[in-house]
Design an enzyme around this catalytic site. Sequence first.
Site, PDB file in Angstrom:
ATOM      1  N   HIS A 117       1.119  -0.855  -0.152  1.00 21.31           N
ATOM      2  CA  HIS A 117       0.137   0.063  -0.286  1.00 21.31           C
ATOM      3  C   HIS A 117       0.355   2.051   0.143  1.00 21.31           C
ATOM      4  O   HIS A 117       2.007   1.127   0.120  1.00 21.31           O
ATOM      5  CB  HIS A 117      -0.895   0.059   0.985  1.00 21.31           C
ATOM      6  CG  HIS A 117      -2.143  -0.734   1.243  1.00 21.31           C
ATOM      7  ND1 HIS A 117      -2.684  -1.190   1.773  1.00 21.31           N
ATOM      8  CD2 HIS A 117      -2.730  -1.680   0.527  1.00 21.31           C
ATOM      9  CE1 HIS A 117      -3.988  -1.931   1.974  1.00 21.31           C
ATOM     10  NE2 HIS A 117      -3.732  -2.397   0.169  1.00 21.31           N
ATOM     11  N   GLU A 125       1.058   3.657   1.695  1.00 19.27           N
ATOM     12  CA  GLU A 125       1.591   3.987   3.327  1.00 19.27           C
ATOM     13  C   GLU A 125       2.902   3.233   3.594  1.00 19.27           C
ATOM     14  O   GLU A 125       3.851   3.478   3.947  1.00 19.27           O
ATOM     15  CB  GLU A 125       0.932   4.081   4.130  1.00 19.27           C
ATOM     16  CG  GLU A 125      -0.290   5.187   3.869  1.00 19.27           C
ATOM     17  CD  GLU A 125      -1.222   4.372   3.359  1.00 19.27           C
ATOM     18  OE1 GLU A 125      -2.571   4.946   3.466  1.00 19.27           O
ATOM     19  OE2 GLU A 125      -1.562   3.722   3.033  1.00 19.27           O
ATOM     20  N   SER A 137      -7.568   7.841   4.265  1.00 16.59           N
ATOM     21  CA  SER A 137      -7.330   7.546   4.845  1.00 16.59           C
ATOM     22  C   SER A 137      -6.492   5.850   5.332  1.00 16.59           C
ATOM     23  O   SER A 137      -6.652   4.926   4.740  1.00 16.59           O
ATOM     24  CB  SER A 137      -8.830   6.833   5.713  1.00 16.59           C
ATOM     25  OG  SER A 137      -8.926   6.025   6.791  1.00 16.59           O
ATOM     26  N   CYS A 185      -5.732   1.964   6.345  1.00 18.67           N
ATOM     27  CA  CYS A 185      -5.860   0.438   6.120  1.00 18.67           C
ATOM     28  C   CYS A 185      -5.486   0.445   7.704  1.00 18.67           C
ATOM     29  O   CYS A 185      -4.669   0.516   7.881  1.00 18.67           O
ATOM     30  CB  CYS A 185      -6.292   0.063   5.185  1.00 18.67           C
ATOM     31  SG  CYS A 185      -4.197  -1.141   5.160  1.00 18.67           S
ATOM     32  N   CYS A 244      -1.663  -0.746   7.568  1.00 17.75           N
ATOM     33  CA  CYS A 244      -0.419   0.659   7.569  1.00 17.75           C
ATOM     34  C   CYS A 244      -0.764   1.194   8.948  1.00 17.75           C
ATOM     35  O   CYS A 244       0.223   1.486   9.351  1.00 17.75           O
ATOM     36  CB  CYS A 244      -0.731   1.459   6.586  1.00 17.75           C
ATOM     37  SG  CYS A 244      -1.108   0.804   4.656  1.00 17.75           S
TER      38      CYS A 244
END
Length: 151
Positions: A57, A59, A84, A86, A89
């Site tokens: 992901h 991040e 936002s 998950c 992350c």
Amino acid sequence: MLRMEQNRLKFIKAAIKEARKGLKEGGIPIGAVLVKGGRIIGRGHNRRVQKKSAILHAEMDCLENAGRLKAADYKKCVIYSTLSPCPMCTGAILLYKIPTVVIGENSTFKGPESYSGKFLRLINLDLPECKKLMADFIKASPELWNEDIGV
């Protein structure tokens, strides 16, 4: 206060640039940057599709690209993400005790904010640009989006 707002916009724009880069690569348009002392020290975008990864992901890619940092360094950072984070992350952010997360929006997807907000500062910029980026992507690739969020 104005300077802080200008910096937030500068850094979230860098995250948006990462998201657009991911989209151009055929991936999911989510981007992130890690900032310490007013400087970007890590950048990333969702590369699950491009790398055939289960966990890459935005991040996670950003943290990986920042390299190994000392615990004290993470505590001086802010992570900016277009969406936002998950639960996975968020777990990494909590593990490294990054105290502040600035998100572009959370109406498309809302991570575990009610939990993570107890341990870190969450700032939602609620940006139309981030919402449109995700809405356009989800409309074009609903199956890929559902895969990414585990539906």
